[in-house]
Design an enzyme around this catalytic site. Structure first.
Site, PDB file in Angstrom:
ATOM      1  N   HIS A  28       1.581  -7.402  -2.990  1.00  0.00           N
ATOM      2  CA  HIS A  28       2.893  -7.763  -2.427  1.00  0.00           C
ATOM      3  C   HIS A  28       2.837  -9.097  -1.675  1.00  0.00           C
ATOM      4  O   HIS A  28       3.883  -9.698  -1.423  1.00  0.00           O
ATOM      5  CB  HIS A  28       3.472  -6.625  -1.576  1.00  0.00           C
ATOM      6  N   ASP A  79      -0.911  -1.690  -4.985  1.00  0.00           N
ATOM      7  CA  ASP A  79      -0.711  -2.919  -4.193  1.00  0.00           C
ATOM      8  C   ASP A  79      -2.057  -3.599  -3.942  1.00  0.00           C
ATOM      9  O   ASP A  79      -2.624  -3.531  -2.848  1.00  0.00           O
ATOM     10  CB  ASP A  79      -0.013  -2.548  -2.882  1.00  0.00           C
ATOM     11  N   GLY A 178       1.799  -9.178   8.582  1.00  0.00           N
ATOM     12  CA  GLY A 178       0.814 -10.253   8.706  1.00  0.00           C
ATOM     13  C   GLY A 178      -0.619  -9.765   8.532  1.00  0.00           C
ATOM     14  O   GLY A 178      -1.526 -10.562   8.330  1.00  0.00           O
ATOM     15  N   SER A 180      -1.200  -7.452   6.190  1.00  0.00           N
ATOM     16  CA  SER A 180      -1.239  -7.055   4.782  1.00  0.00           C
ATOM     17  C   SER A 180      -2.297  -7.815   4.007  1.00  0.00           C
ATOM     18  O   SER A 180      -2.495  -9.018   4.225  1.00  0.00           O
ATOM     19  CB  SER A 180       0.114  -7.321   4.129  1.00  0.00           C
TER      20      SER A 180
HETATM   21  C1  4AZ Z   1       4.079  -5.241   6.674  1.00  0.00           C
HETATM   22  O1  4AZ Z   1       5.272  -5.397   6.869  1.00  0.00           O
HETATM   23  C2  4AZ Z   1       3.389  -4.035   7.188  1.00  0.00           C
HETATM   24  N1  4AZ Z   1       1.900  -0.123   9.864  1.00  0.00           N
HETATM   25  C3  4AZ Z   1       2.026  -3.897   7.034  1.00  0.00           C
HETATM   26  C4  4AZ Z   1       1.391  -2.769   7.512  1.00  0.00           C
HETATM   27  C5  4AZ Z   1       2.117  -1.779   8.136  1.00  0.00           C
HETATM   28  C6  4AZ Z   1       3.475  -1.912   8.300  1.00  0.00           C
HETATM   29  C7  4AZ Z   1       4.116  -3.047   7.824  1.00  0.00           C
HETATM   30  C8  4AZ Z   1       1.400  -0.563   8.624  1.00  0.00           C
HETATM   31  O2  4AZ Z   1       3.435  -6.092   6.045  1.00  0.00           O
END
Ligand code: 4AZ
Length: 234
Positions: A28, A79, A178, A180
């Protein structure tokens, strides 16, 4: 750590080095616009996001391979993406930059405490990245627990066998925007193994809402095959 160019470069996502020219991240992270790899800068050895650290090195990216079935079984399914670092300047492993081991295919991590790291938001509502790399210890939950209605069951994205839930159910410790693409790393026999890739969640750090990670052990075959298709041995 990946930066996508705007006027300068801005932080987008984390990643984990798994071999000399291979970085694992989340699919993503590469979903925003038609993917232009020339607009990406990959940073290894990063520590302070907005300061040139002594041990950080920037790289161009030759290729990004998102999983071909990303989103096939729900918005957050499969993902995972493999990034091939350009050959332009070569990667030197040292005490600041070194690859993490892949887990054994099908490895279980439920019940273990692992580490999630990144420059993501420090709370759901703080819309800025952490200036210094942060790490948190989180327990890996078993899927049956994560699938309970009171946890993450009965939502638009089912908790698939190819996902890992990890977090403290009372809340307050989690990955966030951030983070991710970054690692959920667990020690195993004295080595760090990459068990998860930060993927999604219902907000961040909320009570009974653990973070959800791509289960790397479910993708070891795909990673190995994709690496060899890119001409890289693992
Ligand atoms: C995001 O928006 C995101 N709590 C990444 C991880 C989590 C939530 C949102 C896990 O990239």
């Amino acid at each position: 750590m990946l930066d996508t160019e705007k006027l300068t470069f801005e932080h987008q996502c984390g990643g984990a080095v798994i071999a000399e020219r291979l970085v694992l991240s989340a699919a993503h992270c590469f979903d925003k616009h038609p993917l232009q790899v020339e607009r990406i800068r990959l940073v290894m050895g990063e520590h302070r996001l907005n300061i040139q650290d002594k041990h950080e090195h920037r790289f161009l990216v030759e290729k990004v391979v998102p999983h071909p079935e990303f989103r096939k079984n729900g918005p957050h399914s499969n993902d995972i993406a493999l990034i091939l670092v350009a050959r332009s300047n070569h990667v030197q492993f040292n005490s600041h930059v070194r690859p993490i081991c892949l887990p054994d295919a099908g490895a279980e991590s439920a019940g273990r405490w692992c580490a999630v790291t990144g420059w993501g938001y420090q709370t759901e509502s703080t819309e800025s990245f952490a200036p210094v790399l942060r790490a948190a210890a989180v327990p890996v939950l078993d899927l049956a627990t994560c699938r309970k209605d009171q946890i993450l069951g009965g939502r638009q994205q089912a908790i698939l066998d190819s996902m890992i839930c990890a977090g403290i159910l009372s809340g307050g410790v989690d990955a966030c925007k951030g983070d991710s693409g970054g690692p959920l790393a667990c020690t195993h026999g004295g080595r760090w193994q990459l068990h998860g890739v930060v993927s999604w969640g219902a907000g961040c750090g909320r009570r009974a809402r653990p973070g959800v990670y791509t289960r790397v052990a479910a993708y070891v075959d795909w990673i190995t095959r994709t690496a060899s298709a890119l001409g890289h041995r693992l």
